[in-house]
Write a protein that holds these residues in place. Structure first.
Motif, PDB file in Angstrom:
ATOM      1  N   ASP A 212       0.831  -1.203   0.000  1.00 55.11           N
ATOM      2  CA  ASP A 212       0.000   0.000   0.000  1.00 55.11           C
ATOM      3  C   ASP A 212       0.867   1.255   0.000  1.00 55.11           C
ATOM      4  O   ASP A 212       0.536   2.247  -0.649  1.00 55.11           O
ATOM      5  CB  ASP A 212      -0.926   0.008   1.220  1.00 55.11           C
ATOM      6  N   LEU A 213       1.970   1.216   0.765  1.00 53.72           N
ATOM      7  CA  LEU A 213       2.895   2.347   0.770  1.00 53.72           C
ATOM      8  C   LEU A 213       3.455   2.612  -0.625  1.00 53.72           C
ATOM      9  O   LEU A 213       3.608   3.753  -1.057  1.00 53.72           O
ATOM     10  CB  LEU A 213       4.068   2.076   1.724  1.00 53.72           C
ATOM     11  N   ALA A 214       3.772   1.538  -1.343  1.00 53.52           N
ATOM     12  CA  ALA A 214       4.390   1.660  -2.671  1.00 53.52           C
ATOM     13  C   ALA A 214       3.458   2.304  -3.698  1.00 53.52           C
ATOM     14  O   ALA A 214       3.922   2.808  -4.725  1.00 53.52           O
ATOM     15  CB  ALA A 214       4.841   0.284  -3.162  1.00 53.52           C
ATOM     16  N   LYS A 215       2.145   2.303  -3.399  1.00 53.35           N
ATOM     17  CA  LYS A 215       1.200   2.907  -4.350  1.00 53.35           C
ATOM     18  C   LYS A 215       1.486   4.386  -4.573  1.00 53.35           C
ATOM     19  O   LYS A 215       1.118   4.941  -5.606  1.00 53.35           O
ATOM     20  CB  LYS A 215      -0.237   2.722  -3.845  1.00 53.35           C
ATOM     21  N   GLY A 216       2.156   5.010  -3.609  1.00 53.42           N
ATOM     22  CA  GLY A 216       2.503   6.420  -3.750  1.00 53.42           C
ATOM     23  C   GLY A 216       3.496   6.668  -4.864  1.00 53.42           C
ATOM     24  O   GLY A 216       3.605   7.785  -5.374  1.00 53.42           O
ATOM     25  N   LEU A 217       4.245   5.628  -5.259  1.00 53.53           N
ATOM     26  CA  LEU A 217       5.239   5.771  -6.327  1.00 53.53           C
ATOM     27  C   LEU A 217       4.766   5.183  -7.651  1.00 53.53           C
ATOM     28  O   LEU A 217       5.497   5.263  -8.651  1.00 53.53           O
ATOM     29  CB  LEU A 217       6.555   5.087  -5.913  1.00 53.53           C
ATOM     30  N   GLU A 218       3.595   4.576  -7.672  1.00 52.71           N
ATOM     31  CA  GLU A 218       3.115   3.939  -8.907  1.00 52.71           C
ATOM     32  C   GLU A 218       2.962   4.892 -10.088  1.00 52.71           C
ATOM     33  O   GLU A 218       3.210   4.490 -11.232  1.00 52.71           O
ATOM     34  CB  GLU A 218       1.799   3.198  -8.639  1.00 52.71           C
ATOM     35  N   PRO A 219       2.570   6.166  -9.888  1.00 54.10           N
ATOM     36  CA  PRO A 219       2.490   7.069 -11.052  1.00 54.10           C
ATOM     37  C   PRO A 219       3.820   7.244 -11.771  1.00 54.10           C
ATOM     38  O   PRO A 219       3.852   7.559 -12.960  1.00 54.10           O
ATOM     39  CB  PRO A 219       2.028   8.394 -10.428  1.00 54.10           C
ATOM     40  N   LEU A 220       4.938   7.036 -11.048  1.00 57.82           N
ATOM     41  CA  LEU A 220       6.263   7.204 -11.656  1.00 57.82           C
ATOM     42  C   LEU A 220       6.843   5.876 -12.134  1.00 57.82           C
ATOM     43  O   LEU A 220       7.385   5.792 -13.237  1.00 57.82           O
ATOM     44  CB  LEU A 220       7.209   7.855 -10.644  1.00 57.82           C
TER      45      LEU A 220
ATOM     46  N   ALA B  62       7.212  -0.058  -8.661  1.00 57.26           N
ATOM     47  CA  ALA B  62       7.212   0.853  -7.508  1.00 57.26           C
ATOM     48  C   ALA B  62       7.574   0.118  -6.215  1.00 57.26           C
ATOM     49  O   ALA B  62       8.290   0.651  -5.372  1.00 57.26           O
ATOM     50  CB  ALA B  62       5.846   1.518  -7.369  1.00 57.26           C
ATOM     51  N   ARG B  63       7.081  -1.115  -6.048  1.00 63.18           N
ATOM     52  CA  ARG B  63       7.341  -1.862  -4.813  1.00 63.18           C
ATOM     53  C   ARG B  63       8.838  -2.081  -4.598  1.00 63.18           C
ATOM     54  O   ARG B  63       9.311  -2.074  -3.461  1.00 63.18           O
ATOM     55  CB  ARG B  63       6.612  -3.203  -4.823  1.00 63.18           C
ATOM     56  N   TYR B  64       9.592  -2.279  -5.697  1.00 62.12           N
ATOM     57  CA  TYR B  64      11.030  -2.532  -5.559  1.00 62.12           C
ATOM     58  C   TYR B  64      11.790  -1.255  -5.195  1.00 62.12           C
ATOM     59  O   TYR B  64      12.714  -1.288  -4.384  1.00 62.12           O
ATOM     60  CB  TYR B  64      11.572  -3.149  -6.847  1.00 62.12           C
ATOM     61  N   PHE B  65      11.373  -0.130  -5.795  1.00 64.21           N
ATOM     62  CA  PHE B  65      12.008   1.138  -5.437  1.00 64.21           C
ATOM     63  C   PHE B  65      11.709   1.485  -3.982  1.00 64.21           C
ATOM     64  O   PHE B  65      12.587   1.930  -3.247  1.00 64.21           O
ATOM     65  CB  PHE B  65      11.515   2.261  -6.363  1.00 64.21           C
ATOM     66  N   MET B  66      10.452   1.285  -3.563  1.00 62.73           N
ATOM     67  CA  MET B  66      10.085   1.531  -2.178  1.00 62.73           C
ATOM     68  C   MET B  66      10.826   0.579  -1.246  1.00 62.73           C
ATOM     69  O   MET B  66      11.305   0.978  -0.181  1.00 62.73           O
ATOM     70  CB  MET B  66       8.573   1.374  -1.991  1.00 62.73           C
ATOM     71  N   GLY B  67      10.955  -0.679  -1.666  1.00 61.80           N
ATOM     72  CA  GLY B  67      11.656  -1.670  -0.854  1.00 61.80           C
ATOM     73  C   GLY B  67      13.112  -1.312  -0.633  1.00 61.80           C
ATOM     74  O   GLY B  67      13.616  -1.343   0.495  1.00 61.80           O
TER      75      GLY B  67
END
Length: 397
Positions: A254-262, A267-272
């Motif tokens: 859910d946190l990674a959804k903030g980066l999905e537009p980019l 996004a999950r891997y960048f957030m991870g």
């Protein structure tokens, strides 16, 4: 490392950890732009307090605990104050360490999935222990800070890509309001930005870098620029999170959804990677800060290899892993850590305000009247927020 970058950059990097990413994402997702003012207020408070800490370090060439020890005449009062400072920092850092390890755990969960979730805190704890024990972690820390910067730039770009409503952003920034159930989130935002142990670290770091009062303006500029940049990233995270369709955030996906537009599905891997880097870096810094405060309070001379010094950071690290091994969700641990920080803050701020007004300590560089007004307002606000959070926990409000 300290010769190449200013201490202000390290202070800013310290508060852009897993707690900041999580707290700002939760604030943006749950309350939209409504709490941007709280982050703006936190940035101003951080600049004011960190400038005092930096000025204290440059003028005295020592830390806050050393000043307290030298200025308080009565041994009973001195021991009481040192005990309060030591207790506040150690307890606060233990909670904060749980949040750091929780952030690293979220990062590993994003990268490798939840199958081994129960083992992740131990992996991070062992990794942090080895880096602290060996002491050869500076090159790795540069890599971690670089990864956190990548994540920060990602949020800044995302905040632009989601095309936020500028009018609503300005309203959230300049028209303070606390939505229903928003008080604990306000305290969390303050706690994740105005980090009490950073006041001790900043005073120590500037005394290492600048040996003369002629560098006061340089230290002040370094502090303001670094914290404003760090605060801008925090606000960008809140703006990006406000665009998340699903407002119920319970895990790292859910946190990674903030980066999905980019980044889309990546996004999950960048957030991870970002959360893991932020978690490990902070998991090293927080125990070290507590050990340095203890060293200053007790006058230990052995340095980082001293057994007593090592025992302090080991205790903080073990407590952090213990908190995470209780089966509590990492996001809840992180949120609790920010609230604990918000409660510890007024205690440390009062002692800092007292120290920078001592003529025997600061000579001609004491606080001005306006600095004292702002300092007292910050302490009062921190006390009110801390009291409110305690009353809220016991169900009074």
């Amino acid at each position: 490392m300290f010769k190449k970058i200013g201490p202000g950059v390290l202070v800013a990097a310290a508060f852009i950890g897993p707690g900041t990413v999580t707290a700002c994402t939760l604030a943006g997702a749950e309350f939209g732009y409504a709490l941007l003012w709280a982050m703006g207020l936190s940035i101003i408070a951080t600049i004011i307090l960190q400038e005092m800490a930096a000025r204290l370090g440059v003028v005295t060439q020592s830390g806050l605990a050393d000043v307290i020890k030298s200025e308080v005449v009565s041994p009973y009062v001195r021991n009481l104050i040192i005990g309060i400072v030591l207790g506040a920092i150690v307890i606060g850092n233990a909670a904060y360490e749980g949040g750091n390890i929780g952030g690293g755990t979220l990062g590993l969960e994003a990268l490798f999935g939840p199958a081994y979730l129960m083992y992740y805190p131990y992996v991070i704890g062992i990794f942090a222990f080895l880096l602290l024990y060996i002491g050869n972690y500076r090159s790795l820390e540069r890599i971690f800070i670089g990864l956190v910067l990548v994540m920060s730039l990602s949020f800044l770009l995302t905040a632009v890509i989601v095309k936020p409503d500028v009018e609503k952003i300005l309203k959230g920034l300049f028209l303070p309001s606390i939505p229903e159930d928003g008080i604990l989130m306000v305290i969390a935002l303050v706690g994740t930005t105005v980090v009490p142990y950073n006041l001790f670290l900043h005073a120590a770091l500037v005394s290492e870098k600048w040996k003369s009062e002629t560098y006061l303006s340089t230290a002040r500029r370094d502090t303001v620029v670094s914290i404003v940049l760090g605060g801008t990233v925090s606000m960008a995270i809140m703006v990006a999170a406000a665009a998340i369709p699903d407002k119920d955030i319970s895990n790292v996906m859910d946190l990674a959804k903030g980066l999905e537009p980019l980044y889309g599905n990546a996004a999950r891997y960048f957030m991870g990677v970002g959360l893991f880097a932020a978690g490990i870096t902070s998991a090293i810094t927080a125990p070290l800060a507590a050990a340095y405060v203890a060293q200053s309070c007790f006058g230990w001379q052995g340095g980082m290899k001293d057994k007593k010094f090592r025992s302090v950071w080991m205790i903080i690290l073990i407590l952090g892993v213990f908190f995470m091994s209780l089966g509590i969700k990492p996001i809840r641990i992180i949120k609790f850590a920010q609230i604990a920080n918000g409660i510890v803050l007024p205690v440390i701020a009062i002692f800092l305000l007292w120290a920078v007004n001592r003529p025997s300590v600061m000579r001609r560089h004491q606080n001005t009247r306006i600095q004292n007004v702002f300092g007292v307002l910050i302490v009062i606000l921190a006390l009110l927020l801390g009291a409110k959070s305690i009353l809220r926990v016991f169900g009074v409000f």
